[in-house]
Design an enzyme around this catalytic site. Sequence first.
Site, PDB file in Angstrom:
ATOM      1  N   VAL A   1       0.844  -1.202   0.000  1.00  0.00           N
ATOM      2  CA  VAL A   1       0.000   0.000   0.000  1.00  0.00           C
ATOM      3  C   VAL A   1       0.881   1.254   0.000  1.00  0.00           C
ATOM      4  O   VAL A   1       0.639   2.218  -0.748  1.00  0.00           O
ATOM      5  CB  VAL A   1      -0.969  -0.001   1.216  1.00  0.00           C
ATOM      6  CG1 VAL A   1      -1.802   1.272   1.228  1.00  0.00           C
ATOM      7  CG2 VAL A   1      -1.865  -1.229   1.196  1.00  0.00           C
ATOM      8  N   CYS A   2       1.925   1.241   0.821  1.00  0.00           N
ATOM      9  CA  CYS A   2       2.837   2.392   0.889  1.00  0.00           C
ATOM     10  C   CYS A   2       3.492   2.645  -0.472  1.00  0.00           C
ATOM     11  O   CYS A   2       3.681   3.802  -0.872  1.00  0.00           O
ATOM     12  CB  CYS A   2       3.936   2.146   1.930  1.00  0.00           C
ATOM     13  SG  CYS A   2       3.312   1.848   3.592  1.00  0.00           S
ATOM     14  N   THR A   3       3.818   1.581  -1.167  1.00  0.00           N
ATOM     15  CA  THR A   3       4.439   1.727  -2.498  1.00  0.00           C
ATOM     16  C   THR A   3       3.503   2.497  -3.429  1.00  0.00           C
ATOM     17  O   THR A   3       3.924   3.414  -4.139  1.00  0.00           O
ATOM     18  CB  THR A   3       4.763   0.332  -3.069  1.00  0.00           C
ATOM     19  OG1 THR A   3       5.678  -0.313  -2.181  1.00  0.00           O
ATOM     20  CG2 THR A   3       5.375   0.413  -4.461  1.00  0.00           C
TER      21      THR A   3
END
Length: 212
Positions: A44-46
């Site tokens: 998700v952070c990516t």
Amino acid sequence: MALRLGDVAPNFKAQTTEGEIDFYEYLGNSWGILFSHPADYTPVCTTELGRTALLKEEFAKRNVKVLAVSVDPLDKHLGWRNDINETQNCHVDFPIIADENREVATLYDMIHPNANATQTVRSLFVIGPDKTIKLMITYPASTGRNFFEVLRVVDSLQLTSKHSVSTPADWKQGEDVIVGTTISTEDALKKFPKGVKVVKPYLRYTPVPDEK
Ligand code: BEZ
């Protein structure tokens, strides 16, 4: 103590993927967005950092400088940044703060122990040119933020900082805005030459005023 809207955003110095920065110097007279993510090399952070990089022009148009932060070390950020660029077809060139000793995370209350004892949650702060906090949002690790919504709020904040208006639910740039409740309709008609639509005495709309 936890930060609140209207508080001065604390300054800090930090190691980042763009070198050492002083937060206030980096912001200068711009608006700022400081956002935390739980950890590098996570899906998700990516996508979040990729989306932020792809919206570079939108942030620049609004005079907004962005910085990401997590408690991962600099070498990990640098390796992960290559993956973000590769997988999200982008070029991340905003600073990612390496907050290994949790200085920024603590200053901005980004670790919520009942959610996760060691990682930062998805906090996001919009900071005005006066260095005060204009928006705070907090999402859980499992939910990626909507960066179009962040831009929408920045549009509202920038407009309402210049004119005595507020923006209604789901407002988007270009749509009618709400006349401030402290202004009489008589004064509103003088102040907003594009016209005032009175739905109720307390609910009055006007087209977006021209730039001052
Ligand atoms: C993610 O970015 O995918 C993620 C990070 C931490 C926990 C769960 C998901």
